[in-house]
Write a protein that holds these residues in place. Structure first.
Motif, PDB file in Angstrom:
ATOM      1  N   LYS A  18       5.902  24.890 -70.648  1.00 11.45           N
ATOM      2  CA  LYS A  18       6.426  23.988 -69.618  1.00 11.45           C
ATOM      3  C   LYS A  18       7.685  24.552 -68.978  1.00 11.45           C
ATOM      4  CE  LYS A  18       8.288  19.327 -68.992  1.00 11.45           C
ATOM      5  NZ  LYS A  18       8.724  18.080 -69.684  1.00 11.45           N
ATOM      6  N   ASP A  19       8.596  25.081 -69.792  1.00 13.80           N
ATOM      7  CA  ASP A  19       9.849  25.618 -69.254  1.00 13.80           C
ATOM      8  C   ASP A  19       9.601  26.822 -68.343  1.00 13.80           C
ATOM      9  OD1 ASP A  19      11.194  23.684 -70.630  1.00 13.80           O
ATOM     10  OD2 ASP A  19      11.929  24.998 -72.226  1.00 13.80           O
ATOM     11  N   ALA A  20       8.472  27.501 -68.551  1.00 12.51           N
ATOM     12  CA  ALA A  20       8.135  28.655 -67.707  1.00 12.51           C
ATOM     13  C   ALA A  20       7.346  28.246 -66.471  1.00 12.51           C
ATOM     14  CB  ALA A  20       7.339  29.674 -68.515  1.00 12.51           C
ATOM     15  N   GLY A  21       7.144  26.942 -66.287  1.00 13.15           N
ATOM     16  CA  GLY A  21       6.477  26.463 -65.089  1.00 13.15           C
ATOM     17  C   GLY A  21       4.983  26.292 -65.207  1.00 13.15           C
ATOM     18  N   TYR A  22       4.461  26.328 -66.418  1.00 11.23           N
ATOM     19  CA  TYR A  22       3.022  26.118 -66.611  1.00 11.23           C
ATOM     20  C   TYR A  22       2.720  24.626 -66.750  1.00 11.23           C
ATOM     21  CZ  TYR A  22       1.709  31.019 -67.164  1.00 11.23           C
ATOM     22  OH  TYR A  22       1.453  32.353 -66.928  1.00 11.23           O
ATOM     23  N   LEU A  23       1.684  24.169 -66.056  1.00 13.04           N
ATOM     24  CA  LEU A  23       1.155  22.830 -66.259  1.00 13.04           C
ATOM     25  C   LEU A  23       0.200  22.897 -67.445  1.00 13.04           C
ATOM     26  CD1 LEU A  23       0.661  19.865 -65.413  1.00 13.04           C
ATOM     27  CD2 LEU A  23      -1.119  20.716 -63.877  1.00 13.04           C
ATOM     28  N   LEU A  61       3.553  19.664 -60.663  1.00 13.24           N
ATOM     29  CA  LEU A  61       3.565  18.899 -61.905  1.00 13.24           C
ATOM     30  C   LEU A  61       3.659  17.409 -61.613  1.00 13.24           C
ATOM     31  CD1 LEU A  61       3.575  19.129 -64.967  1.00 13.24           C
ATOM     32  CD2 LEU A  61       6.046  19.278 -64.890  1.00 13.24           C
ATOM     33  N   GLU A  62       4.502  17.022 -60.630  1.00  9.25           N
ATOM     34  CA  GLU A  62       4.655  15.609 -60.333  1.00  9.25           C
ATOM     35  C   GLU A  62       3.346  15.032 -59.794  1.00  9.25           C
ATOM     36  OE1 GLU A  62       6.987  17.693 -58.565  1.00  9.25           O
ATOM     37  OE2 GLU A  62       8.683  17.492 -59.914  1.00  9.25           O
ATOM     38  N   ASN A  63       2.703  15.761 -58.903  1.00 10.95           N
ATOM     39  CA  ASN A  63       1.462  15.269 -58.321  1.00 10.95           C
ATOM     40  C   ASN A  63       0.353  15.160 -59.357  1.00 10.95           C
ATOM     41  OD1 ASN A  63       2.537  15.077 -55.763  1.00 10.95           O
ATOM     42  ND2 ASN A  63       1.895  17.124 -55.139  1.00 10.95           N
ATOM     43  N   ALA A  64       0.354  16.124 -60.289  1.00  7.41           N
ATOM     44  CA  ALA A  64      -0.685  16.114 -61.321  1.00  7.41           C
ATOM     45  C   ALA A  64      -0.615  14.833 -62.138  1.00  7.41           C
ATOM     46  CB  ALA A  64      -0.539  17.336 -62.229  1.00  7.41           C
ATOM     47  N   ALA A 117      -5.992  22.005 -51.930  1.00  9.07           N
ATOM     48  CA  ALA A 117      -5.784  20.605 -52.304  1.00  9.07           C
ATOM     49  C   ALA A 117      -5.596  20.443 -53.799  1.00  9.07           C
ATOM     50  CB  ALA A 117      -6.983  19.770 -51.857  1.00  9.07           C
ATOM     51  N   ARG A 118      -6.028  21.458 -54.559  1.00  9.58           N
ATOM     52  CA  ARG A 118      -5.901  21.369 -56.008  1.00  9.58           C
ATOM     53  C   ARG A 118      -4.620  22.002 -56.517  1.00  9.58           C
ATOM     54  NH1 ARG A 118     -12.124  22.740 -57.804  1.00  9.58           N
ATOM     55  NH2 ARG A 118     -13.015  20.787 -57.140  1.00  9.58           N
ATOM     56  N   GLN A 119      -3.822  22.509 -55.609  1.00  4.36           N
ATOM     57  CA  GLN A 119      -2.572  23.140 -56.011  1.00  4.36           C
ATOM     58  C   GLN A 119      -1.493  22.087 -56.205  1.00  4.36           C
ATOM     59  OE1 GLN A 119      -3.061  26.377 -56.592  1.00  4.36           O
ATOM     60  NE2 GLN A 119      -5.107  25.793 -55.937  1.00  4.36           N
ATOM     61  N   ALA A 120      -1.783  21.129 -57.035  1.00  3.49           N
ATOM     62  CA  ALA A 120      -0.837  20.038 -57.249  1.00  3.49           C
ATOM     63  C   ALA A 120       0.364  20.510 -58.041  1.00  3.49           C
ATOM     64  CB  ALA A 120      -1.530  18.895 -57.982  1.00  3.49           C
ATOM     65  N   ASP A 140       2.737  28.132 -62.367  1.00  4.28           N
ATOM     66  CA  ASP A 140       3.357  27.522 -61.184  1.00  4.28           C
ATOM     67  C   ASP A 140       3.006  26.044 -61.032  1.00  4.28           C
ATOM     68  OD1 ASP A 140       4.494  29.982 -60.586  1.00  4.28           O
ATOM     69  OD2 ASP A 140       2.826  30.578 -59.299  1.00  4.28           O
ATOM     70  N   SER A 141       2.770  25.381 -62.164  1.00  2.32           N
ATOM     71  CA  SER A 141       2.479  23.940 -62.179  1.00  2.32           C
ATOM     72  C   SER A 141       1.278  23.565 -61.325  1.00  2.32           C
ATOM     73  CB  SER A 141       3.710  23.136 -61.730  1.00  2.32           C
ATOM     74  OG  SER A 141       4.760  23.299 -62.652  1.00  2.32           O
ATOM     75  N   ARG A 142       0.383  24.529 -61.114  1.00  5.26           N
ATOM     76  CA  ARG A 142      -0.840  24.200 -60.388  1.00  5.26           C
ATOM     77  C   ARG A 142      -1.744  23.364 -61.284  1.00  5.26           C
ATOM     78  NH1 ARG A 142      -0.836  30.019 -59.118  1.00  5.26           N
ATOM     79  NH2 ARG A 142       0.059  30.333 -57.056  1.00  5.26           N
TER      80      ARG A 142
END
Length: 377
Positions: free
Chosen positions: A152-157, A371-374, A366-369, A184-186
């Motif tokens: 998470k700290d590295a930006g992974y969803l 973290l907040e959007n996910a 459209a799937r590149q949400a 990238d939180s995708r």
């Protein structure tokens, strides 16, 4: 960062398999069209099997002796170039079946977070992990919490849950922790069950020719049964077909064949999972979890539904969903160990299909949400 265009190269998605074992997860990814560019494991027999079937020769070695850059050099890829990094770290240190000692200091418990640290440095698009359920929902959650924070700290969803392999076409009840993380939180999701009816032991192995204990099918060296003593064969002959166990041995023979531990449990009514020992599989149910001990009747319900022997290697492999052209290498007993330690390929295939459906990035914007959007979906 590699300039490889994933939009144009869906047929050339690349993965690396850490703790590759004999190749169960990799086989699933291969079936979906991913290409292996590297693997590593300490087990020589498993590495030999992996190379024979997958076609990539793994590094035989201790992964903790390597840095992320060192592994990337070994595999001939650059940071950020991998589509998938797979890590199925050894799980025995987590298993609920080994609860007599404190495993907090078992070095294998740290391999989960260590592989996440490697992922952060190697920057794959996806990081995939499989392990025992206790990792994310049980006594070993603290190791998962550390791993989750690293990703998470590295930006992974990160998505995680316990999945049953039977829900994905594997003729076996096998609950496993599955984790998929994306850079990238995708947004990404775990695979959903893809079968309406579970496959059974009958579906998987009924068509195989009969063999006796210690014998091998002349047309298939993998269809080889473990040898048993005459006493064990006679004992199994007393166990009713299609789901019987030691408890069902007729009373006149119990004194001869029941061990003291069996007699004590029967007297106390404290059977638990012990009733599965010397147990026959049920024809019309999925098998129980196939383990590295499936060659031994005293270790679980691994006896053929009708024949007086434990399942053959081919039967065990089919119950794990390996294809019939799969050939294990190394010693005979290691074939069972490799098979039982493997990720069922059909489960790996479902994971690979889920990962692949998020490509190409450009066409699925459209799937590149974030973290907040996910989490707002």
């Amino acid at each position: 960062m590699s300039d490889r265009n994933v939009t144009d190269e869906l047929d050339d998605l690349q993965y690396v398999d850490l703790f590759s074992g004999c190749g169960g997860m990799s086989q699933g990814f291969e079936q979906v069209g991913f290409d292996c560019v590297g693997a590593i494991d300490q087990n020589e027999n498993a590495c030999e099997t992996y190379g024979h079937n997958i076609g990539t020769e793994p590094i035989i070695g201790d992964i903790t002796n390597y840095t992320a850059d060192g592994l990337l050099d070994e595999f001939g890829v650059s940071k950020g170039e991998l589509d998938v990094l797979i890590s199925c770290a050894p799980c025995q240190g987590f298993s609920q079946h080994r609860n007599k000692d404190d495993y907090d200091h078992d070095e294998r418990n740290t391999l989960v977070s260590f592989s996440a640290e490697l992922a952060v440095e190697m920057e794959p698009e996806f990081f995939v992990m499989e392990n025992v359920p206790e990792l994310i929902r049980g006594s070993k959650e603290k190791y998962w919490n550390r791993t989750y924070e690293i990703l998470k700290d590295a930006g992974y969803l990160v998505k995680s849950d316990i999945l049953n392999a039977a829900d994905f076409g594997v003729p076996q009840r096998r609950n496993r922790a599955i984790i998929i993380a994306r850079k990238d939180s995708r947004k990404v999701e775990l695979p959903s069950p893809n079968v309406d009816d579970h496959r059974t032991v009958r579906d998987a192995i009924e068509d195989l020719p009969p063999v006796k204990a210690g014998e091998e099918d002349p047309d298939d060296p993998m269809h080889r049964a473990p040898n048993h003593t005459d006493r064990i064969v006679k004992m199994l002959d007393l166990v009713p077909n299609d789901g019987g166990s030691w408890m069902d041995i007729p009373e006149p023979y119990q004194d001869e064949y029941w061990l003291d531990s069996m007699k004590k449990r029967a007297e106390n009514g404290d059977l638990g999972s012990f009733c599965d020992t010397y147990g026959r599989m049920h024809w019309d149910r999925p098998a129980g979890t196939i383990t590295r001990k499936s060659s031994t009747p005293s270790c679980g319900r691994y006896v053929h539904p009708e024949q007086n022997r434990n399942i053959t290697v081919r039967e065990a492999a089919r119950l794990q969903s390996f294809p019939d052209d799969w050939e294990f290498q190394g010693s005979f007993i290691s074939w069972y160990e490799q098979n039982g330690n493997a990720v069922p390929p059909k489960l790996g295939e479902a994971i690979a299909e889920e990962v692949k459906q998020w490509y190409p990035i450009e066409e699925k914007g459209a799937r590149q949400a974030t973290l907040e959007n996910a989490f707002s979906d």
